[in-house]
Design a protein around this motif. Structure first.
Motif, PDB file in Angstrom:
ATOM      1  N   GLY A  17      44.576  41.072  54.971  1.00 12.26           N
ATOM      2  CA  GLY A  17      46.021  41.092  54.909  1.00 12.26           C
ATOM      3  C   GLY A  17      46.662  39.775  55.306  1.00 12.26           C
ATOM      4  N   GLU A  58      48.700  43.868  60.540  1.00 13.19           N
ATOM      5  CA  GLU A  58      47.684  44.507  59.707  1.00 13.19           C
ATOM      6  C   GLU A  58      46.318  43.845  59.889  1.00 13.19           C
ATOM      7  OE1 GLU A  58      49.363  44.380  55.804  1.00 13.19           O
ATOM      8  OE2 GLU A  58      49.044  42.231  55.526  1.00 13.19           O
ATOM      9  N   TYR A 118      43.563  50.450  54.897  1.00 10.09           N
ATOM     10  CA  TYR A 118      44.826  50.094  55.562  1.00 10.09           C
ATOM     11  C   TYR A 118      45.072  51.040  56.721  1.00 10.09           C
ATOM     12  CZ  TYR A 118      49.251  47.621  55.705  1.00 10.09           C
ATOM     13  OH  TYR A 118      50.274  46.798  56.069  1.00 10.09           O
ATOM     14  N   ALA A 140      43.129  44.829  52.178  1.00 10.36           N
ATOM     15  CA  ALA A 140      44.318  45.541  52.618  1.00 10.36           C
ATOM     16  C   ALA A 140      45.152  45.887  51.388  1.00 10.36           C
ATOM     17  CB  ALA A 140      45.121  44.678  53.586  1.00 10.36           C
TER      18      ALA A 140
END
Length: 352
Positions: free
Chosen positions: A194, A199, A287, A268
């Motif tokens: 990501g 994240e 995710y 991601a």
């Protein structure tokens, strides 16, 4: 032909990429175009001097935004004031609707005739369909990435053009670029945790555990880890104890080579899935986010996938591991299956 000025706002790397491609296109159409606004390194390379670092806006999730609410409100006021002072032909907001549309609202309130364009239609077909009607109060025209989006926008009162995603026209790796990757016998695993710090922090440990399970089956496996300026330091820190030392990539040519050469990818959620598909790279999507944010998003969801490749191909060929399913054992099993059956994903998409 007189001078033409645009005020652009991008709040994250995917928007920076779209903005840079748009700026390059505008330059070919108008010899005396200039730009102001907020953007990242790619837009800056096209001539934009960013009002403040774009990375300040790269925040995902309802809960995650709360601690930075007051700071973001100040940045919204600054951006709106700068746009009004610039007197552009159009305010072009790119992605990041929570920030961008608030700027557009302040600009429209002060100058109702200011032309506003939003690039990347909000995914009202996925969740919160009422967003389109709210957006129509401050946005005149929408540039949509997906072919089925314009009717949603025009129904809400905005004009809309389907422009596609620039990734489909980007150059793939050349043989010379492929030669930059270190040689090896084992499979090359592309890891894409990501572009936002939140994240990356959540996904990197899970990828590390996943790689341990892959290494048990493929002891000579190699790992490529493309990253971006805003998270490169965090990526280096969190990958230091991975069971397979990754090749950390910041160079654009090396990144193209890694996408082209990889045997499989773990990524991601986001537009990166389109880039992987363009390179024919089998992928899984992983995710995780704050549990409350995840719960709120699921309650509002209208579709059962978050992956653009699944939507565009009208399949569910790309496996997703979201929230409580973002676990190393499940992800590793899916990756091992793709390594054993590398054509299964593309074949599933071609059946429709």
């Amino acid at each position: 032909v007189g001078a033409l000025r645009f005020f652009l706002i991008a709040g994250e790397p995917s928007g920076d990429r779209l903005g840079a491609a748009l700026m390059a296109g505008l330059k070919t159409l108008h010899p005396d175009v200039s730009f102001s606004g907020i953007g990242g390194p790619l837009m800056q390379a096209q001539g934009l001097q960013s009002l403040f670092p774009m990375e300040e806006l790269s925040i995902m999730g309802l809960v995650e935004v709360l601690p930075k609410y007051l700071h973001l409100k100040r940045r919204i006021r600054e951006a709106a004031a700068a746009c009004l002072a610039c007197q552009p032909a159009a305010l072009i907001t790119i992605h990041s609707p929570d920030f961008c549309l608030r700027v557009a609202a302040q600009v429209k309130a002060a100058k109702p005739m200011q032309r506003t364009i939003h690039y990347v239609a909000p995914s009202v077909w996925a969740w919160r369909p009422g967003r389109a009607a709210k957006m129509a109060k401050v946005i005149d025209h929408v540039l949509a990435l997906l072919p089925f989006e314009p009717p949603y926008m025009t129904a809400a009162g905005m004009s809309c053009d389907f422009v596609g995603h620039p990734v489909v026209s980007e150059a793939l790796a050349t043989p010379a670029e492929l030669a930059l990757l270190p040689a090896g016998q084992g499979p090359l695993i592309l890891t894409l945790p990501g572009s936002r710090r939140g994240e990356v922090s959540r996904l990197m440990p899970v990828i590390g555990e996943t790689l341990a399970q892959l290494k048990a089956v493929h002891p000579t496996a190699r790992v490529a880890l493309p990253t971006l300026r805003g998270v490169a330091d965090l990526v280096r820190s969190l990958s230091a104890d991975w069971p397979i030392a990754p090749q950390i990539i910041e160079d654009a040519a090396l990144k193209r080579a890694a996408f082209a050469a990889a045997d499989v990818a773990i990524a991601a959620s986001g537009t990166v899935s389109l880039e992987l598909a363009a390179n024919g790279c089998p992928m899984v999507i992983a995710y995780d986010m704050n549990p409350l944010t995840l719960w709120l998003m699921r309650r509002a969801a209208l579709i059962n996938t978050v992956t653009l490749v699944n939507l565009v191909s009208e399949t569910r060929a790309v496996p997703e591991f979201i929230g409580e399913r973002c676990r190393a054992d499940l992800i590793a099993a899916a990756l091992l299956d793709l390594l054993q059956n590398p054509d299964s994903q593309s074949q599933a998409m071609q059946l429709t």
